[in-house]
Design an enzyme around this catalytic site. Sequence first.
Site, PDB file in Angstrom:
ATOM      1  N   GLN A 154     -54.940   1.253  23.265  1.00 17.58           N
ATOM      2  CA  GLN A 154     -53.944   2.215  24.115  1.00 17.58           C
ATOM      3  C   GLN A 154     -54.233   3.096  25.824  1.00 17.58           C
ATOM      4  OE1 GLN A 154     -50.618   2.770  24.149  1.00 17.58           O
ATOM      5  NE2 GLN A 154     -50.222   3.939  25.729  1.00 17.58           N
ATOM      6  N   GLN A 156     -52.038   3.343  28.594  1.00 18.02           N
ATOM      7  CA  GLN A 156     -51.370   4.302  28.602  1.00 18.02           C
ATOM      8  C   GLN A 156     -51.387   5.805  28.532  1.00 18.02           C
ATOM      9  OE1 GLN A 156     -47.248   3.984  28.584  1.00 18.02           O
ATOM     10  NE2 GLN A 156     -47.026   4.892  30.425  1.00 18.02           N
ATOM     11  N   GLY A 283     -44.433   5.103  19.213  1.00 17.09           N
ATOM     12  CA  GLY A 283     -43.562   4.384  18.854  1.00 17.09           C
ATOM     13  C   GLY A 283     -43.269   2.312  19.093  1.00 17.09           C
ATOM     14  N   GLY A 284     -43.654   2.488  20.377  1.00 19.64           N
ATOM     15  CA  GLY A 284     -44.216   1.177  20.751  1.00 19.64           C
ATOM     16  C   GLY A 284     -44.669   1.131  22.248  1.00 19.64           C
ATOM     17  N   MET A 285     -45.640   0.687  22.744  1.00 22.49           N
ATOM     18  CA  MET A 285     -45.954   0.676  24.415  1.00 22.49           C
ATOM     19  C   MET A 285     -45.757  -1.112  24.274  1.00 22.49           C
ATOM     20  SD  MET A 285     -47.548   2.224  26.382  1.00 22.49           S
ATOM     21  CE  MET A 285     -47.911   1.068  27.904  1.00 22.49           C
ATOM     22  N   GLU A 286     -45.247  -1.118  25.585  1.00 21.66           N
ATOM     23  CA  GLU A 286     -44.442  -2.122  26.488  1.00 21.66           C
ATOM     24  C   GLU A 286     -45.738  -3.156  27.253  1.00 21.66           C
ATOM     25  OE1 GLU A 286     -44.348   1.123  27.377  1.00 21.66           O
ATOM     26  OE2 GLU A 286     -44.467   1.121  29.366  1.00 21.66           O
ATOM     27  N   ASN A 287     -46.746  -3.179  26.712  1.00 25.06           N
ATOM     28  CA  ASN A 287     -47.791  -3.804  27.062  1.00 25.06           C
ATOM     29  C   ASN A 287     -47.377  -4.947  27.401  1.00 25.06           C
ATOM     30  OD1 ASN A 287     -49.769  -2.067  26.977  1.00 25.06           O
ATOM     31  ND2 ASN A 287     -50.010  -2.152  24.456  1.00 25.06           N
ATOM     32  N   HIS A 310     -35.556  -0.514  24.069  1.00 21.44           N
ATOM     33  CA  HIS A 310     -36.453   0.165  24.882  1.00 21.44           C
ATOM     34  C   HIS A 310     -37.558  -0.850  25.813  1.00 21.44           C
ATOM     35  CE1 HIS A 310     -37.892   4.027  26.338  1.00 21.44           C
ATOM     36  NE2 HIS A 310     -38.991   3.676  26.090  1.00 21.44           N
ATOM     37  N   GLU A 311     -38.853  -0.853  24.260  1.00 18.88           N
ATOM     38  CA  GLU A 311     -39.722  -1.559  25.028  1.00 18.88           C
ATOM     39  C   GLU A 311     -39.876  -3.139  25.909  1.00 18.88           C
ATOM     40  OE1 GLU A 311     -42.006   0.291  24.950  1.00 18.88           O
ATOM     41  OE2 GLU A 311     -41.775   1.444  23.575  1.00 18.88           O
ATOM     42  N   HIS A 314     -38.557  -1.883  29.305  1.00 21.15           N
ATOM     43  CA  HIS A 314     -39.679  -1.622  30.305  1.00 21.15           C
ATOM     44  C   HIS A 314     -39.811  -3.133  30.770  1.00 21.15           C
ATOM     45  CE1 HIS A 314     -41.096   2.697  30.258  1.00 21.15           C
ATOM     46  NE2 HIS A 314     -40.801   2.079  28.473  1.00 21.15           N
ATOM     47  N   GLU A 333     -39.266   5.990  33.264  1.00 23.81           N
ATOM     48  CA  GLU A 333     -38.912   6.306  31.077  1.00 23.81           C
ATOM     49  C   GLU A 333     -37.918   6.354  31.448  1.00 23.81           C
ATOM     50  OE1 GLU A 333     -40.659   6.214  28.631  1.00 23.81           O
ATOM     51  OE2 GLU A 333     -42.740   5.293  28.855  1.00 23.81           O
ATOM     52  N   TYR A 400     -37.958  11.736  30.044  1.00 24.42           N
ATOM     53  CA  TYR A 400     -36.786  10.013  29.394  1.00 24.42           C
ATOM     54  C   TYR A 400     -35.386  10.567  29.250  1.00 24.42           C
ATOM     55  CZ  TYR A 400     -40.962   8.345  26.704  1.00 24.42           C
ATOM     56  OH  TYR A 400     -42.612   7.868  26.648  1.00 24.42           O
ATOM     57  N   ARG A 573     -47.952   8.531  14.108  1.00 23.29           N
ATOM     58  CA  ARG A 573     -47.122   8.684  15.170  1.00 23.29           C
ATOM     59  C   ARG A 573     -47.110   9.989  15.662  1.00 23.29           C
ATOM     60  NH1 ARG A 573     -40.705   5.562  15.669  1.00 23.29           N
ATOM     61  NH2 ARG A 573     -40.576   6.030  17.864  1.00 23.29           N
ATOM     62  N   LYS A 575     -45.302  11.374  17.652  1.00 26.20           N
ATOM     63  CA  LYS A 575     -43.734  11.516  17.690  1.00 26.20           C
ATOM     64  C   LYS A 575     -42.857  12.122  15.822  1.00 26.20           C
ATOM     65  CE  LYS A 575     -38.964   9.798  18.041  1.00 26.20           C
ATOM     66  NZ  LYS A 575     -38.276   8.732  18.183  1.00 26.20           N
TER      67      LYS A 575
HETATM   68  N1  BES Z   1     -44.136   3.559  27.267  1.00 24.43           N
HETATM   69  C1  BES Z   1     -44.157   4.699  26.140  1.00 24.43           C
HETATM   70  C2  BES Z   1     -45.173   5.609  25.496  1.00 24.43           C
HETATM   71  C3  BES Z   1     -45.990   6.242  26.866  1.00 24.43           C
HETATM   72  C4  BES Z   1     -45.737   6.963  26.809  1.00 24.43           C
HETATM   73  C5  BES Z   1     -47.676   6.222  26.141  1.00 24.43           C
HETATM   74  C6  BES Z   1     -46.561   7.894  27.993  1.00 24.43           C
HETATM   75  C7  BES Z   1     -48.430   7.093  26.937  1.00 24.43           C
HETATM   76  C8  BES Z   1     -48.053   7.795  28.382  1.00 24.43           C
HETATM   77  C9  BES Z   1     -43.512   4.104  25.494  1.00 24.43           C
HETATM   78  O1  BES Z   1     -42.757   3.066  26.060  1.00 24.43           O
HETATM   79  C10 BES Z   1     -41.918   5.084  25.099  1.00 24.43           C
HETATM   80  O2  BES Z   1     -41.350   4.986  25.527  1.00 24.43           O
HETATM   81  N2  BES Z   1     -42.289   5.122  23.464  1.00 24.43           N
HETATM   82  C11 BES Z   1     -41.041   5.754  22.698  1.00 24.43           C
HETATM   83  C12 BES Z   1     -40.192   4.907  22.070  1.00 24.43           C
HETATM   84  C13 BES Z   1     -39.236   5.332  22.081  1.00 24.43           C
HETATM   85  C14 BES Z   1     -38.947   6.531  22.970  1.00 24.43           C
HETATM   86  C15 BES Z   1     -37.823   4.554  22.222  1.00 24.43           C
HETATM   87  C16 BES Z   1     -42.097   5.699  21.174  1.00 24.43           C
HETATM   88  O3  BES Z   1     -43.360   5.598  20.979  1.00 24.43           O
HETATM   89  O4  BES Z   1     -41.678   7.491  20.526  1.00 24.43           O
HETATM   90 ZN    ZN Z   2     -40.572   3.469  27.639  1.00 30.52          ZN
END
Ligand code: BES
Ligand code: ZN
Length: 618
Positions: A154, A156, A283-287, A310-311, A314, A333, A400, A573, A575
């Site tokens: 990871q 970012q 939740g997700g990472m937009e690699n 969402h991803e 990105h 975001e 966000y 996770r 969040k």
């Molecule tokens: N790019 C982010 C995850 C992130 C942000 C990692 C900053 C490290 C530093 C990813 O796109 C994201 O926003 N994930 C959210 C998804 C949700 C908003 C739908 C998540 O993981 O909850």
């Molecule tokens: Zn995001």
Amino acid sequence: MKTKAIFCFYALIFFSCTEKTTNEEQEMTIQDPHSYAIPEESKVTHLDWAASVNFQNKVINATAVLHLENSKDAAKVMLDTKGLNITSVKSNGEDMDYSLGDYDKHLGRSLEVAITPDTKTITVNYTTSKAAEALQWLDPVQTADGNGPFLFTQSQAILARSWVPIQDSPGIRFTYNATVKVPQGMMALMSAENPQKVSADGQYSFKMEEPIPAYLLALSVGYVEFVSLGERSGVYAEPSVLDKAAYEFGDLEKMITAAEDLYGPYKWGRYDIIVLPPSFPFGGMENPRLTFATPTILAGDRSLTSLVAHELAHSWSGNLVTNATWNDFWLNEGFTVYFEHRIMESLYGRDYSEMLASLAAQDLQDEIAEMIADDNAKDTHLKLELEGRNPDDGVTSIAYDKGYFFLRYLEEKVGREKWDAFVKQYFTENAFKVMTTEAFIEYLETNLIDKERINIGTVKINEWIYQPGLPDDAVIPESDRFEKVDKEMNRFVQGTPAEELESEEWSSHEWLHFVRAIPDTMKIAELKELDDQFGFTKTGNSEVLAAWLVQSVKHEYESAYGRLETFLINTGRRKFLSPIYGELVKTEAGTKMAREVYEKARPNYHFVATNTIDEMLK
Ligand code: BES
Ligand code: ZN
């Protein structure tokens, strides 16, 4: 030691400049407070990475060949590193002079290599440390199938430097090729062109031909398999998860088409998703080309796939047009949440996307209230000031959801047609470039406000971006579907039995809203009645469960504590973890319980999660 990366980017619009330039386009100097790179002296343009992944020692041994673009009097290249054990730095086979700077707890150490303007490449040999923050090494028991170990990265925001010596700034882009050696039988995948089958000898090669910033470097190694979902999309997961994942992402091709219809062609070739083990901290990472996703979105009914939207979004906002520094994170975001909601609206209708908007509004209002109460009003500005801090501090619903509501406000000011044309143009003209907040404002004024002759006096751009909270003309949506939910909650509170509530047609968003709406004064017997009727404690929907567990802690509903413990131990996770631990630490008994559970759970969490929870429990 005070170091900052200073780099120039070409802005189509005109700014005052600190450097003289002969270029027709004006250059602007941007400082990235989170990188040691000095790209205007020497900039990495391409990476050749050869690595061997060692599960025994939990390290990666690697050689990074960095291709440089130098200014005419370049004397050094500055790279970012964190915890890397560097064994040599060479160029054309010759040892180079290099030095590592002092350690900073957020930034790591600079790697300064002496070069001449003619130095085309440098080759760094190194091993990652056991504590490399981007890497999470899982034992077989921490995976779905237990077939073997697992590794994922990871990067970012600024963790790429813990596994690759690189210019780790979102404003610096490079292409890459990689060869990766892994134990036989395992599949290696990167944010690049990927294999779909396990290789016989554990050797894999990758290429990413579009330039990307370092935070989008990604690697995953595990016993996973691939299943195709459509012409240009598919999913990777451990075998026991694969069918469920394929079902959950059944609308993926439709989402890609909807996204393209909105804001222009998808530029990355394929779009695949890998479902990682549950300790994945996001939740997700937009690699690029390969979104990394948590298994907690596999609800069985496609109800949590807005995360995929969402991803995917990105791929435009963030991956094509990239925030110049983490102070501009809302550009990544906020645009992505906006785009996500538009994709969901085109697939499932406005009343569906308005539920998402309404949930976002709740999150945002709570977060603003909390930050202002904590004297952090400045962190409610869209433009952040993260110098000297962990950029992770900027990962709040401000970027966000305040970002989202700002863009939605602009849409409502100018009308959807003009707004959509503007957004499409923004992505097209700025593709593969960086964007600062200031350049965005300029772009917005030129290409939308002035062009459409909108009275700027009525558009509170500066207030949104540089002031706390929300401007008083912000539009906060009301979802009709949630109003019905509120009515049912009221009926329950007034004495209507749970079994008589009208909830047959509810989606998981309505259930989430319902759980969030449980008043603080509700009695344990009533929680139990709801639980008996609707099965919250045993729900398979992670969003509803996490909200329910927060309520359970708040109301001391002990019947849910068993599930709470297993959930905290098995899910990484952040969040979900933050609000649950956050609620626990509000009381003495809760803090004790939090500490006990955390002791068991911590080994399962990625660094970005432990970093947050350590802080809460210290
Ligand atoms: N790019 C982010 C995850 C992130 C942000 C990692 C900053 C490290 C530093 C990813 O796109 C994201 O926003 N994930 C959210 C998804 C949700 C908003 C739908 C998540 O993981 O909850
Ligand atoms: Zn995001």
